[in-house]
Design a protein around this motif. Structure first.
Motif, PDB file in Angstrom:
ATOM      1  N   GLY A  22       0.820  -1.209   0.000  1.00 47.08           N
ATOM      2  CA  GLY A  22       0.000   0.000   0.000  1.00 47.08           C
ATOM      3  C   GLY A  22       0.854   1.259   0.000  1.00 47.08           C
ATOM      4  N   ILE A  23       1.889   1.295   0.840  1.00 48.68           N
ATOM      5  CA  ILE A  23       2.788   2.456   0.900  1.00 48.68           C
ATOM      6  C   ILE A  23       3.420   2.686  -0.469  1.00 48.68           C
ATOM      7  CG2 ILE A  23       4.971   3.364   1.814  1.00 48.68           C
ATOM      8  CD1 ILE A  23       4.491   1.893   4.383  1.00 48.68           C
ATOM      9  N   LEU A  24       3.965   1.610  -1.040  1.00 51.40           N
ATOM     10  CA  LEU A  24       4.692   1.762  -2.290  1.00 51.40           C
ATOM     11  C   LEU A  24       3.763   2.175  -3.437  1.00 51.40           C
ATOM     12  CD1 LEU A  24       7.156  -1.218  -1.844  1.00 51.40           C
ATOM     13  CD2 LEU A  24       7.700   1.222  -1.802  1.00 51.40           C
ATOM     14  N   LEU A  25       2.547   1.625  -3.456  1.00 50.23           N
ATOM     15  CA  LEU A  25       1.618   2.002  -4.521  1.00 50.23           C
ATOM     16  C   LEU A  25       1.185   3.460  -4.385  1.00 50.23           C
ATOM     17  CD1 LEU A  25      -0.504  -1.262  -4.711  1.00 50.23           C
ATOM     18  CD2 LEU A  25       1.118  -0.401  -6.410  1.00 50.23           C
ATOM     19  N   ALA A  26       0.950   3.890  -3.127  1.00 51.03           N
ATOM     20  CA  ALA A  26       0.567   5.286  -2.909  1.00 51.03           C
ATOM     21  C   ALA A  26       1.710   6.207  -3.321  1.00 51.03           C
ATOM     22  CB  ALA A  26       0.202   5.508  -1.439  1.00 51.03           C
ATOM     23  N   LEU A  27       2.940   5.852  -2.938  1.00 56.74           N
ATOM     24  CA  LEU A  27       4.100   6.662  -3.326  1.00 56.74           C
ATOM     25  C   LEU A  27       4.254   6.685  -4.843  1.00 56.74           C
ATOM     26  CD1 LEU A  27       6.819   5.661  -0.691  1.00 56.74           C
ATOM     27  CD2 LEU A  27       5.572   7.832  -0.863  1.00 56.74           C
ATOM     28  N   ARG A  50      -0.485  11.059  -2.023  1.00 56.55           N
ATOM     29  CA  ARG A  50       0.858  11.635  -2.083  1.00 56.55           C
ATOM     30  C   ARG A  50       1.436  11.887  -0.693  1.00 56.55           C
ATOM     31  NH1 ARG A  50       4.023  14.881  -6.050  1.00 56.55           N
ATOM     32  NH2 ARG A  50       4.996  16.629  -4.954  1.00 56.55           N
ATOM     33  N   TYR A  51       0.593  12.416   0.188  1.00 49.45           N
ATOM     34  CA  TYR A  51       1.126  12.796   1.499  1.00 49.45           C
ATOM     35  C   TYR A  51       0.629  11.943   2.663  1.00 49.45           C
ATOM     36  CZ  TYR A  51       2.419  16.996  -1.083  1.00 49.45           C
ATOM     37  OH  TYR A  51       2.945  17.853  -1.995  1.00 49.45           O
TER      38      TYR A  51
END
Ligand code: TRP
Length: 453
Positions: free
Chosen positions: A395-400, A435-436
């Motif tokens: 999830g973190i990597l996809l959002a980033l 993004r944030y």
């Protein structure tokens, strides 16, 4: 010829909604949600789970589906296609998804095995009892028997493999679409019965009156992990389904509907189970066994309960089958589209690997009970590592990726159907979250929950 037609896809707007919901709704609602809510103190956990679903789950779900639809490829191919040349190896996120799929399927197939076995136990009739010793020992005997556990699991895997090999996935989706309303009605009936039980007030208070004293960083991480697990996020399932979405589908509207419907099913399961827990003297913290010991007790309270219980577990099997098919789609489509294997070969390989890896979960309450890594048996370890580490990390990597690499313009164009939908405020807000907010929030919850800072 366009890619969409060659790869196949969902043909109608209702089909898209049904298939996406078919992936989301599964044993996560009927089994995982009640057992985690019970084990983590009830309403406080529920509240955090709801927040995580809204603030983290929803934007990540929109991100995955939008990326999949824009690239129309398998998860690894999607990340490759959307990355600018010479950027970091983002495709690794797709590869990690494949690993997560194997870990989840290993324990999920064992729970599906219990559900299948319960169809037959319900037919036998011996588990239909409000005496907690009867239902508890029936479940205990099933999971402590290595031969039964393994055979049921391999049976489930062979069954799913056969569906995929016969290419009747479409047929299954058709059946799921028709049968799910019946499961839903049975859950409503169970709720109605549960609401007449003597200790209904205790059950509802446990589920809806928050007591924050039980909330720790670990509990928050578990709630977030459940949000990912429930909406099938963080490992490429929704990306793959997104690649089958129609170009004119309204993605934000679809995801909100799926999220609400999914939450509703979980709530019904909670309302069906917790009043019974208190009335019949079960422990809310019974964990994975909770559903299997309480549901028979509730059915024992109504005339025709045996028949309804057979129907309930049969329908739960159907729901679980739909969710398993969607998980299986990730390794199968990667082996097929990336590595050039035929779909049949990819399916057989996946099933064979799962029979080996999954057996460590099937035997977790018998032969391998004392085999532990990081203080956990294989069943719990695979569950923990996927829900609380791999899915949030995905999830973190996809959002980033969306927020910083793919970028605002590409994302908003794709999410507004190339400007056909006038939803700039919505897409802008989702982009801001991705993004944030989401990456930072997930990271903090994860590191705190794992005790790393
Ligand atoms: N969401 C499903 C359930 O609740 C399980 C599931 C299907 C899943 N596909 C997934 C979980 C992908 C994580 C990732 O039962």
């Amino acid at each position: 010829m366009s890619n969409t037609i060659k790869r196949g896809g969902f043909s109608s707007s209702f089909g898209v909604l049904a298939a996406t919901l078919g992936s989301a709704v599964g044993l996560g609602n009927i089994w995982k949600f009640p057992s985690l809510t019970g084990a983590n103190g009830g309403a406080g956990f529920l509240l955090i789970y709801l927040l995580a679903t809204l603030v983290i789950g929803l934007p990540v779900m929109i991100a995955e589906i939008t990326m999949g639809r824009a690239a129309k490829a398998d998860p690894i191919g999607t990340l490759q296609k959307l990355s600018p040349k010479k950027s970091l190896p983002w495709w690794l996120v797709g590869a990690a998804g494949m690993l997560a799929a194997f870990l989840i399927l290993s324990f999920y197939s064992e729970v599906v095995a219990w559900v299948f076995a319960y169809v037959f136990k319900a037919i036998g009739g011996s588990i239909l009892s409000s005496d907690r010793h009867v239902t508890e020992s029936a479940f205990g005997a099933l999971i402590a028997d290595p031969v039964q556990s393994l055979l049921w699991q391999w049976g489930v895997l062979a069954f799913i493999g056969a569906i995929l090999l016969m290419g009747v996935t479409k047929g299954i989706e058709g059946i799921t679409k028709k049968l799910m309303p019946v499961l839903f009605l049975l859950l409503l009936l169970l709720c109605a019965v549960s609401l007449t039980l003597p200790k209904v007030a205790d059950g509802l208070a446990f589920l809806f009156k928050p007591d924050f004293s039980k909330i720790t960083a670990g509990v928050i991480l578990t709630a977030m992990g459940l949000a990912f697990f429930k909406l099938s996020l963080g490992m490429g399932t929704m990306m793959t389904y997104g690649s089958y979405f129609r170009d004119d589908q309204n993605i934000p509207a679809t995801t909100v509907r799926v999220m609400l419907a999914d939450l509703f099913v979980s709530m019904l399961a909670g309302i069906a189970i917790f009043p019974a827990v208190f009335t019949f003297g079960f422990a809310p913290s019974a964990g994975p066994s909770l559903v299997f010991i309480t549901i028979p007790a509730v059915f024992s309270q109504i005339p025709g309960g045996q028949l309804l219980m057979i129907a309930f577990f049969a329908l739960a099997s159907v729901a679980a089958t739909g969710a398993m098919l969607s998980m299986m789609e990730v390794p199968v489509v990667i082996l097929h589209e990336r590595w050039g294997m035929s779909r049949a070969k990819a399916t057989l390989l996946t099933i064979a690997a799962l029979m080996v890896l999954g057996s460590s979960c099937a035997l977790t309450n018998s032969t391998m009970a004392s085999f532990k890594l990081f203080g956990m048996n294989m069943f719990d370890l695979f569950d923990f590592a996927s829900s609380n580490v791999l899915l949030p990390l995905g999830g973190i990597l996809l959002a980033l990726f969306v927020g910083w690499v793919w970028g605002r313009d590409n994302f908003q164009r794709a999410l507004s159907n190339q400007g056909a939908l006038h939803n700039a405020a919505v897409t802008g807000a989702v982009f801001f979250l991705l993004r944030y907010v989401s990456p930072l929030l997930i990271l903090v919850v994860m590191l705190k929950g794992l005790g790393l800072f």
